[in-house]
Motif scaffolding. Structure first.
Motif: not given
Length: 237
Positions: A144-156, A200-202, A204-216
């Motif tokens: 049931e959550a798949g389409p929401a995560f797919d929406h983000l993958e497509n947005a990326l 959802r490789p994009k 995965a990459k997005w989460i990895e990059e956001v995790n590098k942001i010191d403000a976060y």
């Protein structure tokens, strides 16, 4: 580019026994809960813009909240809220825009018209994203959550200069989603042994990059605490 990061020691959350700060004394205060994803959005925004001296973070204990918070600060008795220029503003999506527009520091919205419009679309969808995933916890969560995560993958995939939602620059769109994606990644792994980035490789990459942001980094929730709370809330029989 983000403003310089400060290693900040936040005060102990205020509870029912705590005296209020000197309200409306000209200090700009951001009231948050350390575990609230909505408040985390504004906390990240404030950090990214380097507003450590301009906006004071005031943590509130939501399980034992002080009566004066509702009576004197925010009648809705929710976080986040921002005390600024003699008034109090609520609602996290309004607040991230307000902080970005009314304070110094790097802009969190691009000048490009197409990207700005897409940012508005993403902010508008963020509530649906959150509700879809939380609702899935009561059913067949992964399906049931798949389409929401797919929406983000497509947005990326929309802008090729990634890795962020609006391309190469971190923005309010990323800030709107990361507190919830952070929690969902932890929850799906712990409760359903499922990796939301699988296929959802994009994402995965997005989460990895956001995790590098010191403000976060300092705003992230405690994973153990989150799993216990979600188990009690969503999996209790």
């Amino acid at each position: 580019m983000a403003a310089a990061t400060v290693n900040e020691q936040l005060p102990t959350p205020l509870d029912a026994t705590s005296e209020p700060p000197p309200l409306f004394d000209g200090t700009t205060r951001l009231y948050i809960s350390l575990s609230c994803p909505f408040a985390q959005r504004v906390w990240i925004t404030r950090n990214y813009k380097g507003l450590y001296d301009k906006i004071k973070v005031v943590p509130i204990n939501l399980q034992n909240r002080p009566a004066w918070y509702k009576e004197k600060v925010h009648p809705e008795n929710k976080v986040p809220s921002l005390e600024h220029n003699g008034k109090v503003i609520g609602e996290s999506l309004d607040l991230i825009k307000y902080v970005d527009s009314n304070f110094e520091g790097p802009s969190l919205l691009p000048n490009d018209h197409a990207k700005k419009q897409f940012a508005e679309d993403l902010l508008a969808y963020s509530d649906t994203f959150k509700k879809t995933v939380f609702t899935s916890f009561k059913g067949d969560a992964i399906k049931e959550a798949g389409p929401a995560f797919d929406h983000l993958e497509n947005a990326l995939s929309k802008f090729e200069d990634g890795p962020f939602l609006l391309g190469h620059e971190f923005s309010l769109a990323d800030i709107a989603y990361i507190p919830f994606v952070e929690r969902f990644q932890i929850a799906f792994s712990a409760l359903w042994n499922y990796d939301i980035t699988a296929g959802r490789p994009k994402l995965a990459k997005w989460i990895e990059e956001v995790n590098k942001i010191d403000a976060y980094k300092p705003t992230k929730t405690d994973p153990k605490d989150l799993v216990e709370r979600y188990k009690a809330k969503f999996l209790a029989q």
